[in-house]
Design a protein around this motif. Structure first.
Motif, mmCIF file in Angstrom:
data_model
loop_
_atom_site.group_PDB
_atom_site.id
_atom_site.type_symbol
_atom_site.label_atom_id
_atom_site.label_comp_id
_atom_site.label_asym_id
_atom_site.label_seq_id
_atom_site.Cartn_x
_atom_site.Cartn_y
_atom_site.Cartn_z
ATOM 1 N N ALA A 260 0.813 -1.218 0.000
ATOM 2 C CA ALA A 260 0.000 0.000 0.000
ATOM 3 C C ALA A 260 0.848 1.271 0.000
ATOM 4 O O ALA A 260 0.405 2.316 -0.491
ATOM 5 N N LYS A 261 2.079 1.213 0.538
ATOM 6 C CA LYS A 261 2.899 2.420 0.647
ATOM 7 C C LYS A 261 4.159 2.401 -0.216
ATOM 8 O O LYS A 261 4.649 3.465 -0.599
ATOM 9 N N TYR A 262 4.672 1.226 -0.520
ATOM 10 C CA TYR A 262 5.978 1.158 -1.159
ATOM 11 C C TYR A 262 5.948 0.270 -2.405
ATOM 12 O O TYR A 262 5.155 -0.669 -2.508
ATOM 13 N N ALA B 284 7.951 5.508 -2.591
ATOM 14 C CA ALA B 284 7.494 5.468 -1.204
ATOM 15 C C ALA B 284 6.478 6.571 -0.980
ATOM 16 O O ALA B 284 6.713 7.727 -1.364
ATOM 17 N N LYS B 285 5.347 6.209 -0.394
ATOM 18 C CA LYS B 285 4.330 7.207 -0.026
ATOM 19 C C LYS B 285 4.691 7.710 1.364
ATOM 20 O O LYS B 285 4.384 7.087 2.384
ATOM 21 N N SER C 4 3.744 10.366 3.011
ATOM 22 C CA SER C 4 2.577 10.797 3.790
ATOM 23 C C SER C 4 1.392 10.854 2.839
ATOM 24 O O SER C 4 1.485 10.439 1.679
ATOM 25 N N LYS C 5 0.276 11.381 3.311
ATOM 26 C CA LYS C 5 -0.884 11.510 2.443
ATOM 27 C C LYS C 5 -0.646 12.518 1.328
ATOM 28 O O LYS C 5 -1.337 12.483 0.305
ATOM 29 N N THR D 139 4.858 11.853 -2.193
ATOM 30 C CA THR D 139 5.289 10.563 -2.738
ATOM 31 C C THR D 139 6.652 10.744 -3.393
ATOM 32 O O THR D 139 6.857 11.658 -4.193
#
Length: 659
Positions: free
Chosen positions: A503-505, A562-563, A565-566, A569
């Motif tokens: 979900a993030k990376y 990598a995300k 934060s909201k 990116t």
């Protein structure tokens, strides 16, 4: 520019239409660069003008949808010198499609050389052509300055259409313009050679739906012009001449159809005629093409397709044409004595038949088989017979008239293919392929008469969100009907990659390798028809049997994101490429002034490194707004010739908004 004006005009005309949905995206871009060394190769395909150091551009896209109406207008890299435009308008049965794109083709100056006495040595002593009376611009020196020459290419296309019921008509204009200059080498002299070419194609046609089938007819008329001068240089003077085909006009007629005569059968085909006439040289080319294909599905498992293709091409020559305009330092001399029409164009007739079969054994297993017959006949196919006998440096003796280099008057190629696709456990997918080629003659000495190729593709979900992809290809072949060079080819390529995401990376790595190897008998003197027979110790011409030429490239790459934060990116990528070439020989020269040993005829050793970093910002308070910061470094290193080496650093900022 003309297409841009037309697009905006149509957009204004369409704006009063009853639009129910309206949307637009706008992006503003800024680019800053710094570089060192030569940027001709390192930036050859980066899509930016060579001379732009700091620049701004804009992108936008707008669309509107109404009752029976659709409008889409987009522009990219506007203001960069390499922008593009697209328009798509549909209003009832009326449609307009228009586009324009601009790009820069770099023509870098690349020196070639050999390894002599284990040291890189430039081929020839290329010097700049000088002289105030020359009509072509002179160069001040062979330096990095001349490696940045380029020409601009503009392509535009406009198509109008109208559909009424099952029928439609269309008309279009396609144009390509190329302007700029390149460096031209002639007789050890370097020139700035101008480019000024233009090609226009007008298209008129109609189409109709007939039952379950359809047919279409197109008429195309075109004109090509080249206003640049051809320059032929000697050591003390030069020739200004017309290009070999400075202008020509062409016509094409094409009729195509498709039908379903019986349930389960599909048939399609076409008939095409094309003529091309040289406006200045008087040459005329005529070609005719016919195609026919039919396919049928037997039940739910077997599908068979049969195709046929025929083409003839004939050139009517004008032996009275003299391409040379003048000969003198000032370009105002008298025409040269020239013997035109000494070498005829090759007329050709071709027939190709093909059959393909696909069998779905199950949901997880499928097979395919294919056969293709390619038959060719040529008229005026030239042949060079080596009428001299010789004893070579290795004491090998070649009889007169026992070797020749020829274009095949007739050749038949048989191509056999087979493949399988399988679904494996763990949701893996595997594809295997095989291709064999057999020919009764090689069209040219360097081509093959027999080859085999094996290929494989693999996809494996390793674990969780980790995936592996890979492919491999191996080919080998030779000219078994050779009369001179006995060429053999080998090719192999491999690709492997791992990708992972959650979900993030995201993260991934890949590796690619490809290699081409050729072995040919090479003769370095004494084999040509005009060379007299002789056998004097110490002066025998050189030959080497089975000389290797090899080019290999391997690339390793990494990418990830990598995300943070909201709103933020981060993405990064990097790749390293090594490109090597060689043609090792052992030619010992003893002639005064040329004494030494040639170790390699075509060496090359290139390194390419590219690294990029991108940060995207999407504010939570405004989902229609985003910004990107990009940093990039590209480096090209030529281990043999530093003149080609250079690096470029660039920073880009983009702000986008949706409306």
């Amino acid at each position: 520019m003309r297409n841009l004006i037309a697009m905006l005009t149509l957009a204004i005309i369409a704006s009063p239409l009853k639009a129910q949905n309206l949307s637009a995206d706008v992006t503003l871009n800024a680019l800053m660069k710094s570089n060192s060394g030569s940027n001709a190769l390192v930036e050859e395909y980066n899509g930016r003008k060579t001379d732009i150091t700091n620049a701004g551009s804009a992108d936008f896209k707008a669309s509107a949808t109404g009752a029976n109406t659709y409008l889409d207008l987009a522009g990219y890299d506007i203001g960069s010198g390499e922008g593009s435009w697209d328009l798509n308008l549909n209003a009832g049965g009326f449609g307009v499609k228009a586009s324009e794109s601009n790009m820069v083709h770099r023509q870098p100056w690349i020196k070639t050389g050999m390894i002599v006495n284990s040291t890189w040595s430039v081929n020839g002593n290329v010097s700049p052509q000088t002289g105030a009376t020359l009509l072509a611009p002179a160069l001040s020196g062979i330096s990095r300055d001349i490696s940045g020459r380029s020409f601009n290419r503009t392509e535009s296309n406009t198509m109008l259409s109208y559909a009424f019921g099952d029928y439609g008509v269309h008309a279009g204009l396609w144009e390509e313009k190329e302007q700029g200059d390149i460096i031209s080498r002639n007789n050890s002299k370097a020139w700035v050679q101008g480019i000024d070419r233009d090609l226009k194609m007008v298209n008129l046609g109609f189409d109709a739906k007939i039952g379950d089938g359809a047919m279409a007819y197109d008429y195309v008329r075109g004109n090509f012009s080249d206003d640049s001068q051809a320059i032929y240089v000697s050591t003390s003077s030069y020739i200004l001449g017309r290009q070999l085909a400075p202008a020509h006009k062409m016509e094409m007629r094409n009729l195509s159809f498709r039908s379903h005569p019986v349930a389960g059968y599909n048939v399609n085909g076409s008939l095409m005629s094309r003529t091309r006439e040289g406006v200045i040289n008087g040459y005329k080319m005529y070609s005719y093409v016919a195609t026919l294909a039919a396919s049928h599905r037997f039940g739910k498992k077997l599908n068979v397709t049969v195709k046929g293709y025929g083409r003839t091409e004939q050139v009517n020559e004008n032996d009275a044409w003299n391409p040379i305009a003048s000969y003198s330092k000032t370009g105002n001399g008298t025409p040269l004595t020239y013997k035109p029409g000494e070498t005829s164009y090759v007329d050709k007739a071709n027939f190709t038949g093909e059959m393909l079969a696909n069998y779905d054994f199950s949901e997880k297993l499928a097979f395919n088989l294919g056969y293709k017959l390619d038959n060719n006949y040529r008229r005026h196919a030239g042949a060079e017979v080596f009428t001299s006998s010789n004893t070579y440096n290795d004491l090998g003796y070649v009889e007169a008239n026992s070797q020749w280099n020829a274009i095949a008057k007739q050749n038949t190629i048989n191509i056999y293919t087979a493949g399988v696709n399988a679904s494996l456990p763990m949701n893996a997918e595997l594809g295997l392929g095989f291709k064999a080629t057999r020919s009764n003659a090689a069209v040219f000495e360097a081509l093959l008469t027999a080859s085999e190729e094996y290929s494989a593709d693999l996809y494996v979900p390793v674990k969780g969100n980790l995936f592996f992809t890979g492919s491999a290809m191996v080919m080998s072949g030779e000219n078994k009907k050779s009369h001179h060079t006995n060429s053999k080819d080998n090719q192999n390529s491999y690709l492997a990659g791992l990708d992972w995401s959650d979900a993030k990376y995201t993260a991934g790595a890949n590796y690619a390798f490809d290699q081409v190897s050729n072995h040919s008998d090479m003769y370095y003197g004494g084999w040509a028809a005009q060379t007299p027979t002789y056998d004097t110790t110490g002066t025998r011409p050189y030959r080497e049997l089975g000389v290797l030429y090899r080019a290999a490239n391997d690339t390793i790459g990494f990418h990830g994101s990598a995300k943070l934060s909201k709103e933020y990116t981060l993405a990064a990528n990097s790749s390293y490429t090594r490109s090597l070439g060689k043609a090792p020989v052992n030619i010992v020269l003893t002639k005064a002034g040329d004494a030494g040993t040639i170790n390699d005829l075509e060496p090359s050793d290139i390194r390419i490194v590219s690294t990029g970093l991108n940060l995207k910002f999407s504010p939570a308070s405004n989902k229609n707004l985003s910004a990107n910061l990009g940093l990039r470094r590209d480096q090209w290193t030529d281990k043999l010739d530093s003149l080609n080496s250079g690096w470029v650093n660039s920073a880009s900022v983009a702000v986008s908004s949706k409306f």
